[in-house]
Design an enzyme around this catalytic site. Structure first.
Site, PDB file in Angstrom:
ATOM      1  CD  GLU A 179     -78.161 -10.897 -24.807  1.00 26.50           C
ATOM      2  OE1 GLU A 179     -78.164 -11.968 -24.182  1.00 26.50           O
ATOM      3  OE2 GLU A 179     -77.180 -10.134 -24.852  1.00 26.50           O
ATOM      4  CD  GLU A 377     -77.682  -6.593 -21.840  1.00 26.98           C
ATOM      5  OE1 GLU A 377     -76.744  -7.410 -21.789  1.00 26.98           O
ATOM      6  OE2 GLU A 377     -78.881  -6.917 -21.737  1.00 26.98           O
TER       7      GLU A 377
HETATM    8  C1  BG6 Z   1     -76.571 -10.443 -21.765  1.00 22.02           C
HETATM    9  C2  BG6 Z   1     -77.819 -10.404 -20.955  1.00 22.02           C
HETATM   10  O1  BG6 Z   1     -76.517 -11.686 -22.353  1.00 22.02           O
HETATM   11  O2  BG6 Z   1     -75.345 -10.404 -21.148  1.00 22.02           O
HETATM   12  C3  BG6 Z   1     -77.633  -9.976 -19.518  1.00 22.02           C
HETATM   13  O3  BG6 Z   1     -78.829  -9.669 -21.575  1.00 22.02           O
HETATM   14  C4  BG6 Z   1     -76.353 -10.567 -18.978  1.00 22.02           C
HETATM   15  O4  BG6 Z   1     -78.769 -10.351 -18.811  1.00 22.02           O
HETATM   16  C5  BG6 Z   1     -75.197 -10.027 -19.791  1.00 22.02           C
HETATM   17  O5  BG6 Z   1     -76.141 -10.334 -17.622  1.00 22.02           O
HETATM   18  C6  BG6 Z   1     -73.843 -10.515 -19.344  1.00 22.02           C
HETATM   19  O6  BG6 Z   1     -73.826 -11.895 -19.290  1.00 22.02           O
HETATM   20  P1  BG6 Z   1     -73.473 -12.700 -17.976  1.00 22.02           P
HETATM   21  O7  BG6 Z   1     -73.875 -14.077 -18.268  1.00 22.02           O
HETATM   22  O8  BG6 Z   1     -72.026 -12.530 -17.791  1.00 22.02           O
HETATM   23  O9  BG6 Z   1     -74.281 -12.097 -16.875  1.00 22.02           O
END
Ligand code: BG6
Length: 479
Positions: A179, A377
């Site tokens: 990211e 993701e």
């Molecule tokens: C992404 C990241 O931004 O979102 C992850 O690459 C992260 O590391 C995921 O865990 C979800 O975001 P959060 O802040 O809810 O954990």
């Protein structure tokens, strides 16, 4: 059950994690301190702060994660039971170079990932590896200034080269910086939890510092692509973009223009990664705002020769902007410009839920960059309840994933987008990156641990585990 489309033969189904959010073992095996190790716990309402003193009595959730460091064999078996053909994880830079500036790597750290990758392969799972997932050795931040310093480019490329040489027979798909474009909001919430490791100096122009550090990361990434190809031409190196498309709030032309400006600001990183050069608008933007970024001719040549092989991206939500009269130049400010979209619901953490946005974003990226893509993701952070018999009925997570996979499949089958695979976030419960909470759960596998790291750390299968197992078994036909 929703009816989906069968994905093409060889499509990779798996799940994703990141080292600092799952491994724990923060002082095991010769590991050094990373920026993630000095992030205190936060919550939905309290922002995480960095505390490099590592004071006693504070809570640093990344110190234990979900103890993947000692449970990985068991976890990978569970992934295999779900039918994963791939597993996305990251290498903790500080297991390999504990301070970042050593002459030689730490063999114990290298051996750890050898065993993780071997365990994956023995279970029919191909590892997909991110080099820096919100991590950089703390020493490189404190003593070198993070990616504001060109020496850090050399430290990163050395780390990358060591990994490519060691693991190229085991890992085909790599990504450089997780990211990378999320630092456009870096001045606000949690400065350290970014790959660039920037700490602002008093009175510094944050935007100029961000563009400069991002430039050096883009150069480091392009160099890594070239190093990988020189070591093994079959290696595929991607970028990793946080994709959250920004819509105009209405069809009013000024809103549409504002959205266009927001998109190009947030996604210029992807332009440079994929096309190997800066877009003309950005050079103009820098000049107009008196922003000076040190871009040398040598850098330009590296960017050109180091375009990525594929586009890795995360997708959680979409955003919206509107034109405001007090901002006639339509300058986009990530932290303040967005407005709620009345057409989409929100999660308990306020994240807008928009499955169609995934299809829209895939089409947008395919048209703009024309590269194969990889969804590395996509997931739903939610409170889970464990029933008396140990089960977790996470139908909200199943709905979120099902709705998104449906749109992903349409993007591939109906629209012709090229997609290598899909790894939802997260394969197993993790410590949330932005809040440091365990209770903001993402996993298909439940881990018995709370926000303070108390619990048995026992693993159990959520309903989403069995649901996803069938999705993989039917290659996406049954959602
Ligand atoms: C992404 C990241 O931004 O979102 C992850 O690459 C992260 O590391 C995921 O865990 C979800 O975001 P959060 O802040 O809810 O954990």
């Amino acid at each position: 059950m929703t009816k989906g489309y069968k994905m093409p033969e060889g499509f990779l189904w798996g799940g994703a994690t990141a080292a600092h959010q799952v491994e724990g073992g923060w002082q095991e095996g010769g590991k050094g301190l990373s920026i993630a190790d000095v992030m205190r716990a936060g919550s939905k309402d309290v922002k995480r702060v960095e505390d490099p003193a590592v004071l006693d009595g504070q809570i640093y959730p990344n110190h234990w994660g979900v103890e993947f460091y000692s449970h990985y064999k068991e976890d990978i078996k569970l992934f295999a039971e779900m039918g994963f053909s791939c597993f996305r994880l990251s290498i903790a830079w500080t297991r390999i170079f504990p301070n970042g500036d050593e002459a030689t790597p730490n063999e114990e750290g290298l051996a750890f990932y050898d065993d993780v990758f071997d365990t994956c392969l023995a279970n029919g799972i191909q590892p997909i590896v991110t080099l820096s997932h919100f991590e950089i050795p703390l020493k490189l931040v404190q003593e070198y200034g993070g990616f504001r310093n060109r020496q850090v480019v050399d430290f990163f490329t050395k780390f990358a080269e060591v990994c490519f040489r060691r693991y190229h027979d085991k890992v085909k798909y790599w990504m450089t910086f997780n990211e990378i474009n999320n630092q456009t909001n870096w001045h606000d919430p949690h400065p350290l939890l970014q790959n660039s490791g920037l700490i602002l100096e008093d009175g510094e122009n944050w935007e100029e510092a961000m563009f400069q550090a991002a430039h050096l990361e883009l150069v480091a990434s392009a160099q890594a692509v070239q190093i990988a190809h020189a070591i093994d031409p079959t290696l595929q190196v991607g970028d990793m973009i946080a994709m959250s498309p920004i819509y105009p709030l209405t069809a009013k032309p000024q809103d549409v223009m504002m959205a266009e400006r927001a998109m190009r600001y947030r996604y210029y990183f992807g332009d440079v990664h994929a096309l190997g050069e800066y877009p003309a608008w950005l050079l103009n933007y820098w000049a107009k705002r008196d922003i000076h970024v040190d871009v040398t001719e040598a850098d330009e040549a590296i960017l050109k020769a180091g375009a990525v092989d594929y586009v890795g991206f995360s997708y959680y939500n979409s955003g919206a902007v509107e034109y405001k009269a007090d901002n006639p130049d339509m300058v986009y400010d990530e932290s303040n410009s967005q407005v709620p979209n009345p057409y989409v619901p929100r999660s308990d953490w306020g994240w807008q839920i928009d499955p169609v946005g995934l299809r829209y974003a895939m089409n947008w990226m395919q048209a703009r960059w024309n590269k194969p893509m990889f969804i590395v993701e996509n997931g739903f952070g939610a409170y889970d309840t464990v029933e008396a018999d140990g089960s977790v009925h996470d139908d909200y997570r199943i709905k979120y994933l099902s709705d998104h996979i449906e749109q992903m499949e349409k993007a591939v089958v109906e629209d012709g987008c090229q997609l290598i695979g899909y790894t939802p976030w997260s394969a197993i419960d993790i410590v949330s990156a932005s809040t440091g909470e365990m209770k903001k759960r993402y996993g298909l596998i439940f881990v018995d641990a709370d926000d303070a790291g108390q619990g048995s750390f026992k693993r159990s299968r959520k309903d989403s585990f069995y649901w996803y197992q069938n999705v993989i078994k039917t290659n996406g036909a049954e959602l």
